[in-house]
Design an enzyme around this catalytic site. Structure first.
Site, short mmCIF file in Angstrom:
data_model
loop_
_atom_site.label_atom_id
_atom_site.label_comp_id
_atom_site.label_asym_id
_atom_site.label_seq_id
_atom_site.Cartn_x
_atom_site.Cartn_y
_atom_site.Cartn_z
N HIS A 112 0.72 -1.32 -0.16
CA HIS A 112 -0.03 -0.17 0.07
C HIS A 112 0.93 1.27 0.09
CE1 HIS A 112 -3.94 1.87 0.17
NE2 HIS A 112 -4.31 0.89 0.73
N ALA A 113 2.04 1.06 0.43
CA ALA A 113 2.98 2.26 0.26
C ALA A 113 3.26 2.77 -1.09
CB ALA A 113 4.19 2.04 1.02
#
Length: 477
Positions: free
Chosen positions: A150-151
């Site tokens: 998700h980063a």
């Protein structure tokens, strides 16, 4: 393949740093089911020539400097390290088997792939010695699982990236068509009078009041107030519990029939109504006559806050100064749903959902939540931002999101896709739900802590039956 060289590392965004904390280390899983077994060479060739590997996020290592601040550092990509091929079949428990016991069906393949992803969501973080993405190919099940940290970006960024690599099955040279964004028409200034000015002032006043009320609720829900305990409540440490993944399947035409039953209703309103009704059905099954009518259960919903809503043009996302912008550009809103015993008008759930969503859309709650998170990250650091985010999840009951997909069937690396489904790694809640529409169908992936939700298939059926009951009521209206 090498990415363009750079002379300096690029620092992570505040949201990127948040998603790397131990308690919020979130990986997005995108399940792509093909209509025929994948060609590994064709898949690798498609990846090598795709825009994805040209994007800085997908060809950078995560590194930390001497002060423990995270940065992206460009590196060379070894496609073979990112493409993981599993040739053996999996059973419904996610275990490898040499030979299937009897004939297999599409439902068996789906169950096996779901359990494989459910296991990944708890026990298999992405390796930090390569860029933070992988493609798992389940050859025997005609399925691929795209894992992206998700980063690297949010659902809008990553789905836009995927769509740029796909083509329509009816036109091999055409990009997928997406549901057009319907913006409200802005009428001209003719005929404006004091009543018009009063209406504008009243609109602004309501926005201010809703924003204040929802902001106070957001803070209280983070620090002090939690949902009442029920049989579907998660909590601290639940993100580490074993998971099971099931799919609730809907027809968009059915959702549109329900939508037309209440004026100015959206698909998101229908989805929230289905969740409210479905959870009430499930609680009636698990705890009959044990809950008070009107019991509140709070959901956490992610909202895209880009200036341009919906999926984005990839070229616009990559531009540094674009209003669309790549990355994690979403806010959070709290969506309450309420338990009601069966026997009520099924459309009442829809009307309550619409009233809730209308107020949320009329406020700046999503934008303020993004600013608050950014401010906490800047002033206090990732540790405290993670603590507050984790506390909010522990004090609520479920997470929900909805992403619009292509209008027609598409293909990837020459393989027509029969379905696209998304979900994330586990959270401290016992239920997380992610819906994506594809070619007239909508499939909601429901990831549950199986020690809390022992019968997730029944939970999925509760959602499906809730929509059908609402459709029947809409047709009778």
């Amino acid at each position: 393949m090498a990415c363009p060289e750079t002379t300096s590392d690029e620092p992570l965004t505040p949201a990127g740093r948040l998603f790397l904390q131990p308690q919020t280390n979130v990986v997005i899983h995108c399940i792509l089911r093909g209509k025929k077994p994948g060609d590994i060479d064709a898949i690798k060739s498609t990846i090598r020539s795709s825009l994805m590997v040209q994007h800085p996020r997908f060809c950078s290592l995560l590194v930390r400097d001497k002060n423990s601040f995270e940065h992206w550092r460009r590196t060379q990509i070894d496609i073979d390290r990112h493409v993981i091929v599993i040739n053996n079949r999996l059973d419904k428990s996610g275990n490898l088997v040499d030979e299937p016991q009897g004939p297999t069906t599409e439902e068996d393949d789906e169950a096996a792939a779901n359990q494989y992803v459910a296991d990944l969501s708890v026990s298999c973080p992405l390796s930090m010695d390569k860029p933070l993405w992988e493609l798992h190919i389940l050859m025997a099940h005609k399925c691929a699982v795209f894992r992206i940290h998700h980063a690297l970006g949010d659902g809008i960024s990553l789905m836009s990236m995927l769509m740029a690599s796909c083509r329509r099955t009816d036109d091999a040279d055409a990009l997928p068509r997406l549901v057009p964004d319907k913006r409200p028409e802005i009428k001209g200034g003719k005929g404006r009078n004091w009543f018009w000015l009063f209406g504008v002032l009243w609109w602004v006043l309501k926005m201010v009041l809703y924003t204040l009320a929802f902001s106070v609720e957001f803070v209280l829900r983070t620090f002090l107030v939690s949902d009442e305990k029920t049989v579907i409540t998660g909590g601290d440490g639940v993100e580490l519990w074993p998971r099971k993944l099931v799919t609730a399947k809907f027809l968009l035409d059915d959702m549109k029939v329900v939508k037309r039953a209440v004026p100015n209703t959206t698909i998101n309103d229908v989805l929230l109504g289905v969740v409210s009704s479905g959870l009430s059905r499930y609680l009636d099954h698990r705890t009959p006559n044990a809950l008070r009518d009107g019991l509140r259960m709070t959901g956490v919903a992610m909202v895209n806050i880009r200036a341009q809503p919906g999926l984005q043009e990839l070229s616009e996302l990559i531009k540094n100064k674009s209003d669309a912008r790549w990355g994690n550009k979403f806010g959070v809103i709290l969506l309450p749903v309420y338990y009601h015993k069966s026997g009520n008008d099924p459309l009442e759930c829809l009307k309550r959902a619409k009233a809730t969503v209308d107020k949320k859309k009329h406020s700046l709650e999503a934008i303020l939540s993004y600013w608050i998170g950014d401010l906490v990250m800047s002033l206090l650091g990732a540790k405290y931002a993670c603590m507050l985010n984790y506390k909010l999840l522990c004090n609520t009951t479920f997470t929900i999101s909805n992403v619009v997909g292509p209008l027609e069937e598409i293909s990837l690396a020459g393989n027509p896709l029969s379905s696209i489904k998304v979900n994330t790694s586990s959270l401290p809640q016992a239920i997380t739900m992610h819906m994506l529409s594809y070619a007239g169908k909508a499939e909601m992936q429901i990831l549950v802590a199986k020690d809390i939700i022992p019968d997730p298939e029944f939970l999925a059926k509760c959602f499906e039956d809730a929509l059908l009951e609402m459709k029947e009521a809409a047709l009778e209206k």
